[in-house]
Design a protein around this motif. Sequence first.
Motif, mmCIF file in Angstrom:
data_model
loop_
_atom_site.group_PDB
_atom_site.id
_atom_site.type_symbol
_atom_site.label_atom_id
_atom_site.label_comp_id
_atom_site.label_asym_id
_atom_site.label_seq_id
_atom_site.Cartn_x
_atom_site.Cartn_y
_atom_site.Cartn_z
ATOM 1 N N ARG A 24 0.725 -1.162 -0.106
ATOM 2 C CA ARG A 24 0.037 -0.068 0.086
ATOM 3 C C ARG A 24 0.819 1.258 -0.097
ATOM 4 O O ARG A 24 1.887 1.203 0.448
ATOM 5 N N ASP A 30 -1.722 -5.162 2.071
ATOM 6 C CA ASP A 30 -2.770 -5.661 2.103
ATOM 7 C C ASP A 30 -2.769 -7.278 1.539
ATOM 8 O O ASP A 30 -2.030 -7.444 0.385
ATOM 9 N N THR A 65 -4.898 -6.365 6.714
ATOM 10 C CA THR A 65 -3.863 -5.138 6.379
ATOM 11 C C THR A 65 -2.837 -5.539 7.617
ATOM 12 O O THR A 65 -3.369 -5.549 8.719
#
Length: 198
Positions: A24, A30, A65
């Motif tokens: 990210r 992720d 995440t």
Amino acid sequence: MPLPPPADREPIHTRRVVCEGFRRADGLWDIEGHLTDTKSYPFQVADRGTLEPGDPVHEMWLRLTVDDRLTVKEIVAVTDNSPYRTCGSITPNFQKLVGLPIGPGWTRAVKELLGGTKGCTHLVELLGPLATTAFQTIYPVLARAQEEKAKAEGRKPSGGERPVLLNMCHIFASDGDVVRKHWPDYYTGDEPAGAAAE
């Protein structure tokens, strides 16, 4: 080498699991998984009526995440298709994983938090491949960055830190040839650590 040719048979059930890792822009990662179960024949499902061949019996998603240390910062669990309308009502329980690091003890912790009636069997099963995908996504990127930084600073690339892969699999056994060749400081076998691996 693929599997040997099978006996005559007909397809009955297919489970597909696809896991992907993403870096990210905010520095987190992720890790997403998608699980589907399909049948090759029509059949009745309790709350959905007749499913045709190829219709998903189960279709579920997870997004973990995580940070660079593989600690879960956020989780999203979704059940798009299931035999019962209320199957997806358990997805909020997966928030229990927030703060848990992926590493030694991960599987045990997942089972304690989400096993049996505390979770969904299929989503819990998906967490195994997701954990592996997280490692496969993050470790090579960070290891390469550490190696480049060490070289730029004129240091040994290993930095003297214990290799993360050490003893995680038979190929990375501390007494094996791969460790003897790549991480001689951590080699525990009988051959001299400086000996060339065959």
